[in-house]
Design a protein around this motif. Sequence first.
Motif, mmCIF file in Angstrom:
data_model
loop_
_atom_site.group_PDB
_atom_site.id
_atom_site.type_symbol
_atom_site.label_atom_id
_atom_site.label_comp_id
_atom_site.label_asym_id
_atom_site.label_seq_id
_atom_site.Cartn_x
_atom_site.Cartn_y
_atom_site.Cartn_z
ATOM 1 N N ALA A 285 0.827 -1.208 0.000
ATOM 2 C CA ALA A 285 0.000 0.000 0.000
ATOM 3 C C ALA A 285 0.855 1.250 0.000
ATOM 4 C CB ALA A 285 -0.934 -0.009 1.210
ATOM 5 N N TYR A 286 1.903 1.271 0.794
ATOM 6 C CA TYR A 286 2.752 2.456 0.845
ATOM 7 C C TYR A 286 3.734 2.501 -0.321
ATOM 8 C CZ TYR A 286 6.333 5.777 2.101
ATOM 9 O OH TYR A 286 7.214 6.817 2.053
ATOM 10 N N SER A 289 2.260 3.035 -4.007
ATOM 11 C CA SER A 289 1.681 4.378 -4.130
ATOM 12 C C SER A 289 2.774 5.441 -4.153
ATOM 13 C CB SER A 289 0.710 4.646 -2.977
ATOM 14 O OG SER A 289 -0.379 3.748 -3.012
ATOM 15 N N GLY A 293 3.635 7.445 -7.590
ATOM 16 C CA GLY A 293 3.378 8.870 -7.424
ATOM 17 C C GLY A 293 4.622 9.707 -7.673
ATOM 18 N N GLY A 409 -3.016 -2.579 -2.390
ATOM 19 C CA GLY A 409 -1.890 -1.664 -2.552
ATOM 20 C C GLY A 409 -1.553 -1.421 -4.007
ATOM 21 N N ALA A 412 -4.323 0.862 -5.429
ATOM 22 C CA ALA A 412 -4.184 2.215 -4.892
ATOM 23 C C ALA A 412 -2.976 2.922 -5.500
ATOM 24 C CB ALA A 412 -4.061 2.174 -3.367
ATOM 25 N N GLY A 413 -1.885 2.180 -5.722
ATOM 26 C CA GLY A 413 -0.705 2.768 -6.344
ATOM 27 C C GLY A 413 -0.984 3.237 -7.761
ATOM 28 N N THR A 416 -2.964 6.411 -7.535
ATOM 29 C CA THR A 416 -2.108 7.529 -7.118
ATOM 30 C C THR A 416 -1.291 8.063 -8.283
ATOM 31 O OG1 THR A 416 -1.930 6.630 -4.867
ATOM 32 C CG2 THR A 416 -0.259 8.229 -5.550
ATOM 33 N N GLY A 442 -2.950 12.904 -6.143
ATOM 34 C CA GLY A 442 -2.491 11.539 -5.984
ATOM 35 C C GLY A 442 -2.867 10.944 -4.637
ATOM 36 N N GLY A 446 -5.332 7.769 -4.345
ATOM 37 C CA GLY A 446 -4.813 6.552 -3.728
ATOM 38 C C GLY A 446 -5.482 6.233 -2.408
ATOM 39 N N THR A 449 -9.089 5.012 -3.022
ATOM 40 C CA THR A 449 -9.096 3.637 -3.530
ATOM 41 C C THR A 449 -8.779 2.630 -2.435
ATOM 42 O OG1 THR A 449 -8.367 4.436 -5.700
ATOM 43 C CG2 THR A 449 -8.066 2.096 -5.230
ATOM 44 N N LEU A 450 -7.785 2.950 -1.615
ATOM 45 C CA LEU A 450 -7.413 2.030 -0.535
ATOM 46 C C LEU A 450 -8.541 1.897 0.473
ATOM 47 C CD1 LEU A 450 -4.939 0.350 0.265
ATOM 48 C CD2 LEU A 450 -4.215 2.234 1.714
#
Length: 476
Positions: A285-286, A289, A293, A409, A412-413, A416, A442, A446, A449-450
Amino acid sequence: MVWQGASYLFGKLAVLVTTLVLARLLVPEDFGLVALAMVFITYADSIADLGVAQALVYLPRTAANTRAAMLSALGFAAVLGAGALLGAPVVAALFGEPDVAPLIQLLSISLVAGAVASVPESLMRRDLQFRRLSSAAVLRSVAVGIVSVVLAATGLGAAALVWGTIAGALVYVVATWALVPARPDVRVWRTQRAALGSVLGYGLPAAGGLLLSKLIFDIDYLIIGHQLGAEALGFYTMAFRIPELLILNVFFVVSSVTFPVYSQARSEPERLQRGYLNSVRIQAAYGVSAGLGTAAVAPVLIPVLLGENWVPVVAALVPLAVYAALRSLGAGANDIYKAIGRPGLSVQISLLRLVVLVPTLVLATRWGFAGVAWAQAGAAAVFVVLMQGVALRVLGLRASQLLRAAGPGLTAGAATGGAALLVVLLLPGADVVVLAVAVVAGLAAGGGTLHLLAPTLAREVLRMFRRRTPSRPPAA
């Protein structure tokens, strides 16, 4: 992770501010020279303690193991330090940069300092004393920043960065020994052969895996420095530093926590599986994204942060941000291998990766440092699949479980990066305005979406942070 995250944010903010200041005090060639010197020292530092820092996390904490670890670390670090002093001219000649030799010789001080700090650091890590470790890391970052900037302002050039690194290493030694709760037994003359064998039996494969990981992480610097020169390496280094600070170092922080936690859970397979899948969800997830981004906003990010002189960095930043996103999907696999007592798996995979990576990157230099960056991203995509495949096998998990964990993730990425890229392509105006709007767009895309795909993820993370196991560290 809260303490390590806070330490990371403070320390890397200090590094970012220092880098931005130094970018205006130094020239790209200065960064390239230091990067060449640091590549050699990084290799040596990765094995300076012979893996005893990782062995002390995995093995039972006893006075015998602590003494054996200290003896191994100090003895081998002294050998490496002497080797750096004598071998610096050879390394400098290899790259055709004679100014690199004195920088390497100075940095040998940091090798010995790192070995001295390795025992208290690893004992605090084993007992999850991350508040104390974070304090020491913050002090190191402050020392590096202050010394580097002050000396660069006096016109010292590349040596300013080196003296800053040395100052940080020495401050870290003092801080770790002052903060360790139970003072380790360092009477190395009482070291027992059995304990030495146990420590080195785990530590040597772990050190080998770490050395190969460092080589893989920095082989692009070596190749660019040798094939394309110091200026190209300076641009590439600056391009790499942004995703390194924003993404890769975050996962180094996570790894410093998950390895000792996984080690404690290795006798509970179901708990270990759940923990690993949770870490994959969070890291995907992190990392994806942030990576996509950063790639999307690169054309406006570089002029705003570094100025027009550094615009060539954009060509490498885009693929390197994608590379960081891909690496985030494989983050944690090596910690699993070590936690179950099989550090040799990391060595085998790293050797294969190195065999593939070196000729690929050498060939990619035909297209300059940007070509090397794209080759890195391609190789990362291949080895994510391999590393996770091995991790699934040793944990007894199915590929579908991993895909379900990483799916939110990944989506979501994509959201973003897509939203940020649309703003950069379509919104007219000053770069700083476009950058600000792209970042907001972004984050909104993101985050939304997450929230739709994994609405309980934030609550699960907070619940993990609230789970604490109070324990008093045993005497060493």
